[in-house]
Design an enzyme around this catalytic site. Structure first.
Site, short mmCIF file in Angstrom:
data_model
loop_
_atom_site.label_atom_id
_atom_site.label_comp_id
_atom_site.label_asym_id
_atom_site.label_seq_id
_atom_site.Cartn_x
_atom_site.Cartn_y
_atom_site.Cartn_z
N ARG A 156 -63.38 17.80 15.54
CA ARG A 156 -63.02 16.76 14.58
C ARG A 156 -61.59 16.94 14.06
NH1 ARG A 156 -67.45 15.94 16.06
NH2 ARG A 156 -66.08 15.67 17.80
N SER A 238 -70.46 10.99 8.82
CA SER A 238 -70.64 12.32 8.23
C SER A 238 -69.51 12.57 7.23
CB SER A 238 -70.56 13.40 9.32
OG SER A 238 -71.53 13.13 10.30
N GLU A 375 -64.68 15.16 6.19
CA GLU A 375 -64.27 14.66 7.52
C GLU A 375 -63.38 13.42 7.40
OE1 GLU A 375 -67.19 13.93 10.95
OE2 GLU A 375 -66.16 12.04 10.63
C1 LIG Z 1 -71.42 4.82 10.13
C2 LIG Z 1 -70.35 5.72 10.72
C3 LIG Z 1 -70.67 6.60 11.73
C4 LIG Z 1 -69.69 7.43 12.29
N1 LIG Z 1 -70.05 8.29 13.29
C5 LIG Z 1 -69.10 9.09 13.84
C6 LIG Z 1 -69.44 9.99 14.89
O1 LIG Z 1 -70.58 10.04 15.34
N2 LIG Z 1 -68.48 10.79 15.40
C7 LIG Z 1 -67.19 10.74 14.95
O2 LIG Z 1 -66.37 11.49 15.45
N3 LIG Z 1 -66.85 9.90 13.95
C8 LIG Z 1 -67.76 9.08 13.39
N4 LIG Z 1 -67.42 8.24 12.37
C9 LIG Z 1 -66.05 8.23 11.89
C10 LIG Z 1 -65.17 7.10 12.48
O3 LIG Z 1 -65.94 6.14 13.12
C11 LIG Z 1 -64.17 7.66 13.48
O4 LIG Z 1 -63.39 8.63 12.86
C12 LIG Z 1 -63.27 6.56 14.03
O5 LIG Z 1 -62.44 7.09 15.05
C13 LIG Z 1 -62.40 5.93 12.97
O6 LIG Z 1 -61.77 4.80 13.51
P1 LIG Z 1 -61.07 3.75 12.57
O7 LIG Z 1 -60.26 2.84 13.44
O8 LIG Z 1 -62.03 3.09 11.68
O9 LIG Z 1 -60.11 4.73 11.75
P2 LIG Z 1 -59.39 4.48 10.35
O10 LIG Z 1 -60.34 4.82 9.25
O11 LIG Z 1 -58.73 3.15 10.30
O12 LIG Z 1 -58.27 5.63 10.44
C14 LIG Z 1 -58.66 6.99 10.47
C15 LIG Z 1 -57.38 7.84 10.51
O13 LIG Z 1 -56.68 7.58 11.72
C16 LIG Z 1 -55.38 7.06 11.45
N5 LIG Z 1 -55.12 6.04 12.45
C17 LIG Z 1 -55.84 4.91 12.69
N6 LIG Z 1 -55.32 4.24 13.74
C18 LIG Z 1 -54.26 4.97 14.16
C19 LIG Z 1 -53.32 4.82 15.23
N7 LIG Z 1 -53.35 3.77 16.07
N8 LIG Z 1 -52.35 5.75 15.37
C20 LIG Z 1 -52.29 6.83 14.54
N9 LIG Z 1 -53.15 7.04 13.52
C21 LIG Z 1 -54.13 6.11 13.36
C22 LIG Z 1 -55.44 6.51 10.02
O14 LIG Z 1 -54.18 6.50 9.40
C23 LIG Z 1 -56.40 7.51 9.39
O15 LIG Z 1 -55.70 8.68 9.06
C24 LIG Z 1 -68.37 7.38 11.80
C25 LIG Z 1 -68.05 6.49 10.76
C26 LIG Z 1 -69.03 5.67 10.22
C27 LIG Z 1 -68.66 4.71 9.13
#
Ligand SMILES: Cc1cc2nc3c(=O)[nH]c(=O)nc-3n(C[C@H](O)[C@H](O)[C@H](O)COP(=O)(O)OP(=O)(O)OC[C@H]3O[C@@H](n4cnc5c(N)ncnc54)[C@H](O)[C@@H]3O)c2cc1C
Length: 383
Positions: A156, A238, A375
């Protein structure tokens, strides 16, 4: 989490060129910059963000040739725009008989954010298929190719999560094209709970479609798939990572506490959210036998050192915090399905979420001397 204040400026980038131009401008200016994909792993303070938020809304998946290979047979190389929804990509892969990310079904968010914390679930991690990213470096404004090894992916985490500023513009993945007659098969199942749900042994391959359906249903049973009808899914997934402690410290912990010794060059094991701890211990041994790309896991072993991974869910439960627990008057509560997610039950503030998270941290630290680390990415909030 449906919490947090407003952004001072918000700008959406809908094409790769637009994203590069907007990001260059923003980084050259004086404002703070926040990248946002789906926002599923970001929790912003109630005061909002006093700067420019760039919403990455680029789309597109293309097949490409050449470059270095991870080495899987019948490789399919994809270049995916950062704003593509991750789960849409998994669905596309399953439809096209491309194996390698099927166990990552149902993870919300964008493809560009996936390398940030090296998303993982049910025995698979992005690191096993990621070849490289095109990265716009905030310091120079240049777009350069960074290989997966250069991103130092770990459990992670990555260089991006640890503070490297810039934008993942596009992601290159290598999946395996299944040629099987009949059903296209998944990668070998590396997670006890998933194998159980499918009534097969760890190490078995099942059809890609069946694996995806099973993962989605397992995730839904834990509130881990976004669902407007499930208040437990209003979360950041998580909330805490599974802590890694030294082997020496682990000896001081209760003997019945589940634990997974980390061995250099061994693939990561994603500890379960709920009770199936015993099966996972078995899975460690099986995983150790699995053929894995050793190079890929070296960065992780180096970043954590040999140690022992503990289950954050077990620690929370055994510090006395029940499912559904809430602080008096707070809109935030522990998920009613498992203890690792903090949920917004309606009307929670970011402060409610942070206070509950701090309370959980405090209880676990007082009981076991282990500091749980959040996380999600916290913006303007501290625990
Ligand atoms: C219900 C639920 C279940 C989940 N299950 C899992 C799981 O099983 N495993 C897991 O690993 N994660 C899980 N997550 C966490 C999440 O889905 C992941 O971390 C996912 O990759 C986040 O994507 P996002 O586009 O929403 O990120 P955001 O929340 O928009 O961004 C997360 C971080 O990445 C940065 N970021 C976003 N896009 C970019 C880019 N293009 N370039 C550089 N930085 C960037 C942002 O600035 C921030 O720091 C879960 C979340 C939820 C809500």
């Amino acid at each position: 989490m449906r919490v947090g204040g407003l952004a001072q400026h918000l700008v959406a980038a809908r094409s790769e060129d637009e994203l590069v131009a907007i990001a260059r401008d923003a980084y050259a200016g004086d404002d703070d910059v926040l990248l946002l994909g789906g926002g599923s792993n970001t929790i912003v303070s109630d005061d909002g963000f006093d700067g420019t938020v760039i919403q990455v809304a680029t789309r597109g998946v293309e097949r490409i040739e050449g470059g270095e290979r991870i080495g899987r047979p019948d490789a399919v190389r994809l270049r995916v725009q950062a704003g593509e929804p991750w789960d849409g990509l998994v669905a596309l892969a399953v439809r096209n008989r491309w194996a390698g990310i099927e166990a990552l079904s149902g993870i919300p968010g964008s493809v560009g954010a996936a390398p940030v914390q090296n998303i993982g679930a049910y025995g698979q991690e992005l690191s096993s298929v990621l070849v490289a990213v095109d990265f716009l470096d905030a310091a120079t404004g240049d777009v350069r190719r960074m290989t997966a090894a250069e991103l130092e992916l770990g459990y992670r985490t990555s260089l991006l999560k640890r503070g490297l500023q810039g934008v993942v513009v596009a992601v290159e993945l290598e999946l395996a094209q299944r040629q099987d007659v009949g059903a296209a098969l998944s990668e070998p199942i590396a997670y006890g709970q998933l194998a159980n749900a499918l009534a097969v042994d760890v190490g078995t391959k099942v059809s890609l479609g069946e694996l995806r359906r099973t993962v989605l249903s397992l995730r839904a049973s834990k509130g881990m798939v976004l669902d407007p009808d499930d208040p437990d899914s209003v979360s950041a997934g998580s909330f805490f990572t599974n802590p890694i402690v030294s082997t020496q410290f682990a000896h001081t912990l209760p003997a019945d506490m589940p634990r997974w010794p980390l061995v250099p060059d061994e693939p990561d094991l994603v500890a379960p959210l709920d009770a199936a701890f015993a099966e996972e211990s078995v899975a460690v041994g099986l995983l150790a036998e699995a053929a894995v790309d050793r190079e890929r896991h070296r960065a992780q072993a180096e970043s954590t050192g040999p140690g022992v991974k503990l289950s954050a869910a077990w620690l929370i439960e055994h510090s006395g915090i029940r499912r559904g627990f809430a602080l008096p008057g707070s809109g935030a509560a522990i998920s009613s399905k498992h203890t690792l997610a903090i949920t917004n039950r309606g009307g929670a503030s970011a402060l409610d979420v942070a206070q509950l998270a701090s309370y959980v941290q405090g209880r676990v630290q007082a009981e076991f001397g282990v500091l749980l680390r959040p996380e999600p990415v916290l913006v303007g909030l501290e625990l």
